[in-house]
Each structure stands twice: as C-alpha cells, then as structure tokens.
Design a protein around this motif. Structure first.
Motif, short mmCIF file in Angstrom:
data_model
loop_
_atom_site.label_atom_id
_atom_site.label_comp_id
_atom_site.label_asym_id
_atom_site.label_seq_id
_atom_site.Cartn_x
_atom_site.Cartn_y
_atom_site.Cartn_z
N ALA A 12 6.59 9.04 4.47
CA ALA A 12 5.65 8.41 5.41
C ALA A 12 4.42 7.97 4.64
CB ALA A 12 5.28 9.39 6.53
N PRO A 13 4.57 6.96 3.75
CA PRO A 13 3.47 6.59 2.84
C PRO A 13 2.30 5.90 3.51
CG PRO A 13 5.27 5.06 2.59
CD PRO A 13 5.77 6.15 3.49
N GLY A 14 2.43 5.61 4.80
CA GLY A 14 1.26 5.13 5.52
C GLY A 14 0.20 6.20 5.70
N TYR A 15 0.63 7.47 5.49
CA TYR A 15 -0.26 8.60 5.77
C TYR A 15 -0.42 9.58 4.61
CZ TYR A 15 0.87 6.94 10.47
OH TYR A 15 1.07 6.15 11.59
N ARG A 16 0.53 9.58 3.68
CA ARG A 16 0.49 10.49 2.54
C ARG A 16 0.97 9.73 1.29
NH1 ARG A 16 -1.44 12.88 6.19
NH2 ARG A 16 -1.19 15.07 6.81
N PRO A 17 0.52 10.12 0.11
CA PRO A 17 1.04 9.46 -1.10
C PRO A 17 2.57 9.47 -1.13
CG PRO A 17 -0.85 10.80 -1.66
CD PRO A 17 -0.53 11.11 -0.22
N GLU A 18 3.15 8.35 -1.48
CA GLU A 18 4.59 8.16 -1.40
C GLU A 18 5.37 9.17 -2.24
OE1 GLU A 18 5.46 4.76 -4.74
OE2 GLU A 18 4.46 4.12 -2.90
N HIS A 19 6.54 9.51 -1.75
CA HIS A 19 7.50 10.36 -2.45
C HIS A 19 6.99 11.77 -2.71
CE1 HIS A 19 10.30 7.14 -2.85
NE2 HIS A 19 9.67 6.47 -3.80
N THR A 20 6.00 12.22 -1.97
CA THR A 20 5.57 13.61 -2.07
C THR A 20 6.30 14.43 -1.00
OG1 THR A 20 3.70 13.16 -0.60
CG2 THR A 20 3.29 13.07 -2.99
N ARG A 21 6.29 15.74 -1.19
CA ARG A 21 6.92 16.61 -0.20
C ARG A 21 6.27 16.43 1.17
NH1 ARG A 21 10.15 21.07 -0.21
NH2 ARG A 21 10.21 20.98 -2.49
N SER A 22 4.94 16.34 1.20
CA SER A 22 4.26 16.20 2.50
C SER A 22 4.59 14.87 3.15
CB SER A 22 2.75 16.36 2.34
OG SER A 22 2.19 15.32 1.56
N SER A 23 4.81 13.82 2.34
CA SER A 23 5.19 12.53 2.90
C SER A 23 6.55 12.60 3.57
CB SER A 23 5.20 11.47 1.78
OG SER A 23 5.48 10.18 2.29
N ILE A 106 -5.97 -0.27 0.70
CA ILE A 106 -5.33 -0.52 1.99
C ILE A 106 -5.17 0.77 2.77
CG2 ILE A 106 -3.24 -1.40 3.11
CD1 ILE A 106 -4.81 -3.59 1.83
N ARG A 107 -4.92 1.87 2.07
CA ARG A 107 -4.63 3.14 2.73
C ARG A 107 -5.53 4.27 2.23
NH1 ARG A 107 1.98 2.26 2.70
NH2 ARG A 107 1.95 0.70 4.37
N PRO A 108 -6.83 4.19 2.52
CA PRO A 108 -7.74 5.25 2.07
C PRO A 108 -7.44 6.60 2.69
CG PRO A 108 -8.84 3.77 3.62
CD PRO A 108 -7.53 3.13 3.26
N GLY A 109 -6.87 6.61 3.89
CA GLY A 109 -6.53 7.88 4.52
C GLY A 109 -5.48 8.63 3.71
N SER A 110 -4.50 7.90 3.20
CA SER A 110 -3.49 8.52 2.35
C SER A 110 -4.10 8.94 1.02
CB SER A 110 -2.33 7.54 2.11
OG SER A 110 -1.41 8.06 1.19
N VAL A 316 10.57 1.90 7.29
CA VAL A 316 9.21 1.90 7.84
C VAL A 316 8.32 2.80 6.99
CG1 VAL A 316 10.01 1.45 10.19
CG2 VAL A 316 9.73 3.82 9.43
N ASP A 317 7.06 2.36 6.79
CA ASP A 317 6.08 3.18 6.08
C ASP A 317 5.37 4.15 7.01
OD1 ASP A 317 6.63 1.97 3.68
OD2 ASP A 317 4.62 1.16 3.35
N HIS A 318 5.25 3.80 8.28
CA HIS A 318 4.58 4.64 9.28
C HIS A 318 5.66 5.12 10.23
CE1 HIS A 318 1.48 2.15 7.52
NE2 HIS A 318 0.55 2.95 8.03
N ALA A 319 6.15 6.32 9.97
CA ALA A 319 7.33 6.81 10.67
C ALA A 319 7.15 6.84 12.18
CB ALA A 319 7.69 8.20 10.15
N ASP A 320 5.98 7.25 12.64
CA ASP A 320 5.76 7.35 14.09
C ASP A 320 5.83 5.99 14.76
OD1 ASP A 320 3.43 6.69 12.67
OD2 ASP A 320 2.10 7.61 14.15
#
Length: 328
Positions: A12-23, A106-110, A316-320
């Motif tokens: 979910a790279p819209g919210y967390r750095p891509e390819h991380t466990r939390s993503s 583009i994604r400062p929150g991530s 999708v980058d933003h899973a929700d």
C-alpha cells in the motif's frame, strides 16, 4: 461479470514506503485480494523485493559511508544508471539498509515512515502471507520478475531462483501469478513446467528489454495486435497493459476507452490486468486533474472507465480506494 482481482501494488505505497512489511500488512488489512512484490537478486543469489535493482531512490544506501565505494554506473536494459545496485551486495548487507518513500514530494505522509524498516526477501513475504492464511485471510502473491535478461547476463537464472523459493515455501501448490515485461523469462518458466499463472506486462510504447538486440523483434504495440495476441494466447495466461492503453486517451488527454484490447484478449482466452491506479493528480489523465500534483483529483471518474472495461485484475497503490471502487 465478476469483479477484478484487487492487487496491492508493492503493498500500500500510497501510505507506507513501498515493499515494506508495514506496506504489505496495511494492504492486506484494507482488503486486497493479492499483493505484488517486485524481485531483484543479491550478489549471493537471494531474491530481494525491490522495484529496481538501483537502491538509492528507495533506501538510505546513499547515506551509508561504509557503502560509498559501491556507487557505480551500469548499463541495464539499454540505459545507463548511476547508483548502488542490489547485485553488488550480499543479502546480509542489504538487510542493514532502511527503506524510504520513492516520491516524497507527492507522498509526504508515506515519507514520514522513512528509515524504519529493512528490505524484505521473497521468502519473508511468503511467510507473512502464510501467517495471514493461518488466520483465515487468503492473499495471493503476484510476483514481478525484474530485469531477467540483465540478471541472466550476470549468471542469475531468475526462473530457477523463483521456482526454488516457491517450492521451499510450499507455494508451488497454491495460486501464484508471475509477471514480467520480458516474454523470454515467462517462456522459460513455462518450459520448466511452472504451475504459476503467467502474465505478460505491456508498456504503452517501446520494446521488451530482452529483445533490444533483435531488429526484427515485436514492439509492445505489435504484441497487442491480433496476430500478437494469437501468439501470446499459446504462451501465457494473461496480459497486463498500462492503464493508459485501457483508457485510450485522445490528443487532449480525454479518456475514450475502455479500449477494445480487453475484449480481443478475452476472446483468445487471455486474462487482462492493468496498472497502476493512483488517485493523485500527478498520475491522472488531464481531464481528471483538479489540483496540485500531490492532491487527489477525480480518481473515481478515471477509475470508472477502468471499471467498465471488464478487467480481471487491477493494481492499486491505495488499497482502501481500490477496494472501494473495484470491490463491488
């Protein structure tokens, strides 16, 4: 018509750095059907989940003085790239790095989650999916093999490595999708008797990297023509074109799709995925842009065109948001 497979693109790279466990965990929590790891390989032959083998755009490697001497220039898929490359590091070294947001403007929150998590191996993600399956949540991997011909030139057989990893983890008996922008690696997997579903990724223009030296090779556009689809139907299970091909924008950037490619592929028994659905204006067609590049535009309007296309899978980058639109 059944809804498409909703694939968490790099988690979910819209919210967390891509390819991380939390993503990946967040994508699963938000309800995706599948997640997409991109695979490169370390010097010691470990399959590492990174979108590119060049590491400086998504990790802190450039800030690590102990690795300063590893910076180099390499020619990959016909282009020169400068930086630090996964194949020049052992897995133990890569595991000391920390992941960062690829597009922080583009994604400062991530980006607020930068430098907190190490890269993952394919086996780490498969184990995570096993944990969720044990808890009653089945999520499949849609694995993209990156730069297969380039890695083959270095002595790494990506097909063998992927098959070995799937077998060791028990995933060769379960549903797995493997995709690539290079047809040769998919053919190699099929020849080896893989049980995975094979999907050929199709760019909006250009030629597959494994065919750059062949002046007679088909372009991506050629592969989407009727005779190209006829060949693909005998070699792979599906195609995954750039969403712009499905949207079929006119000269003013207005969507005229869904493109007839979807029906043509389905008529030949090919599944059709598309990539990548992102809500920020930076990634939308001009007619759906409503603010700054980092703000969300009329993403529902653009995705509605894709929803009407009869697709079998969407990245999708933003899973929700993907579940909201495509999960109905």
């Amino acid at each position: 018509m059944s809804r498409p497979l909703i694939i968490g693109h790099r988690g979910a790279p819209g919210y967390r750095p891509e390819h991380t466990r939390s993503s990946y965990e967040l994508a699963i929590q938000m309800g995706v059907d599948a997640v997409e790891p991109d695979l490169v390989v370390s010097r010691d032959g470990v399959l590492v989940i990174r979108h590119e083998n060049e590491l400086s755009t998504t990790t802190d490697v450039a800030d690590r003085p102990e690795f300063a001497g590893r910076r180099t220039i390499k020619r990959i898929d016909g282009l020169d790239h400068s930086g630090w490359f996964a194949e020049d590091f052992t897995w133990d070294e890569l595991a000391t790095l920390r992941c960062r947001e690829r597009i922080p403007g583009i994604r400062p929150g991530s980006a607020a989650f930068d430098d907190q998590e190490p890269p993952l191996r394919l086996r780490d993600l498969l184990a995570l999916l096993d944990d969720h399956r044990a808890g009653g949540r089945e999520v499949i991997p849609v694995i993209e093999i990156k730069h297969a011909a380039y890695f083959a030139s270095l002595g790494h057989d990506m097909a063998r490595l992927v098959e070995s990893e799937l077998a060791a983890s028990g995933w060769n008996e379960r549903r797995v999708v493997i995709e690539s922008f290079e047809l040769a690696i998919l053919r190699h997997l099929r020849e080896r008797g893989t049980s995975a579903e094979l999907v050929f990724l199709i760019d909006a223009d250009g030629i597959p990297a494994d065919q750059l030296s062949d002046p007679t090779a088909r372009t991506y556009a050629d592969w989407m023509a009727p005779d190209g689809l006829d060949v693909l139907a005998t070699e792979v299970d599906g195609i995954s074109p750039d969403k712009m091909i499905i949207l079929a924008p006119d000269a003013e950037g207005r969507a005229t799709g869904p493109a007839p490619l979807v029906d043509r592929a389905h008529a030949r028994g090919l599944a059709v995925f598309t990539w990548t659905c992102r809500p920020e204006n930076a990634f939308l067609l001009p007619e759906y842009q409503t603010g700054t590049l980092a703000e969300y535009g009329d993403w529902r309007g653009e995705w509605a065109v894709l929803q009407r296309a009869g697709l079998d899978g969407v990245f999708v980058d933003h899973a929700d948001l993907g579940v909201e639109v495509f999960g109905v």
